[in-house]
Write a protein that holds these residues in place. Structure first.
Motif, PDB file in Angstrom:
ATOM      1  N   ASP A   6      44.878  31.661  39.161  1.00  0.00           N
ATOM      2  CA  ASP A   6      43.425  32.333  39.036  1.00  0.00           C
ATOM      3  C   ASP A   6      42.862  32.173  40.228  1.00  0.00           C
ATOM      4  O   ASP A   6      42.700  31.285  40.795  1.00  0.00           O
ATOM      5  N   LYS A  41      37.987  36.161  43.381  1.00  0.00           N
ATOM      6  CA  LYS A  41      38.118  37.425  43.208  1.00  0.00           C
ATOM      7  C   LYS A  41      36.964  38.158  42.735  1.00  0.00           C
ATOM      8  O   LYS A  41      36.565  37.531  41.428  1.00  0.00           O
ATOM      9  N   LYS A  92      34.244  40.139  40.603  1.00  0.00           N
ATOM     10  CA  LYS A  92      34.176  40.415  39.200  1.00  0.00           C
ATOM     11  C   LYS A  92      32.977  41.433  38.979  1.00  0.00           C
ATOM     12  O   LYS A  92      31.939  40.968  39.334  1.00  0.00           O
ATOM     13  N   ASP A 127      38.192  42.629  39.342  1.00  0.00           N
ATOM     14  CA  ASP A 127      38.239  42.572  38.065  1.00  0.00           C
ATOM     15  C   ASP A 127      37.044  43.519  37.605  1.00  0.00           C
ATOM     16  O   ASP A 127      35.892  43.264  37.865  1.00  0.00           O
TER      17      ASP A 127
END
Length: 151
Positions: free
Chosen positions: A67, A71, A73, A98
């Motif tokens: 993970d 990244k 979100k 995401d």
């Protein structure tokens, strides 16, 4: 997604503060106190951590199973036009991110995500974009570009 692991020192005020913050925002995690590890295990842990970060200082938060904490979100509502604009921008910039449509979640998952969102944005407004330790509230294209592209 597996639980993150916090590697901490037992008598460290920074470790205690991070632990408290994780509990307050409802992050289910494991804590490993490195001072209780045997010398060889501690040395192996530091070597493993040095493969992805250097120098290694504690506390360290590790997201497991690949993970990526950085990244982006996007917290959004499925009916929100501003949320759709931010999502379109991220797609146009070829950003891997995401999207969490909180209005489509239910029960414990929804409660968990709302607590997580409140940790980033106490007003709980949409869209909210989280990139590492940066938070953009609203459809602020220029700010998003600054964070992601350095423009």
């Amino acid at each position: 997604m597996s639980k993150p692991t916090l590697y901490a020192r037992s008598l460290c005020i920074h470790s205690a503060w991070i632990q408290q913050q994780l509990v307050e925002i409802g992050v289910d995690h494991d804590t490993v106190y490195i001072d209780y590890l045997e010398r060889a295990a501690r040395r192996n842990l530091v070597r493993e951590l040095e493969r992805t970060r250097s120098p290694v200082t504690f506390p360290v938060m590790v997201l497991n199973n690949g993970d990526d904490m950085t990244k982006p979100k996007l917290f959004a509502l499925s009916t929100c036009v501003h949320c759709a604009k931010v999502k379109e921008l991220l797609i146009s910039l070829n950003v891997d991110f995401d999207t969490l449509y909180v209005d489509r979640l239910a029960g414990d998952e929804r409660n968990h995500r709302m607590r997580e969102l409140k940790g980033y944005n106490p007003e709980i407004s949409f869209p909210t974009l989280v990139v590492g330790d940066q938070v953009v509230i609203g459809a602020k294209e220029q700010r998003i570009r600054e964070i992601l592209l350095g423009e």
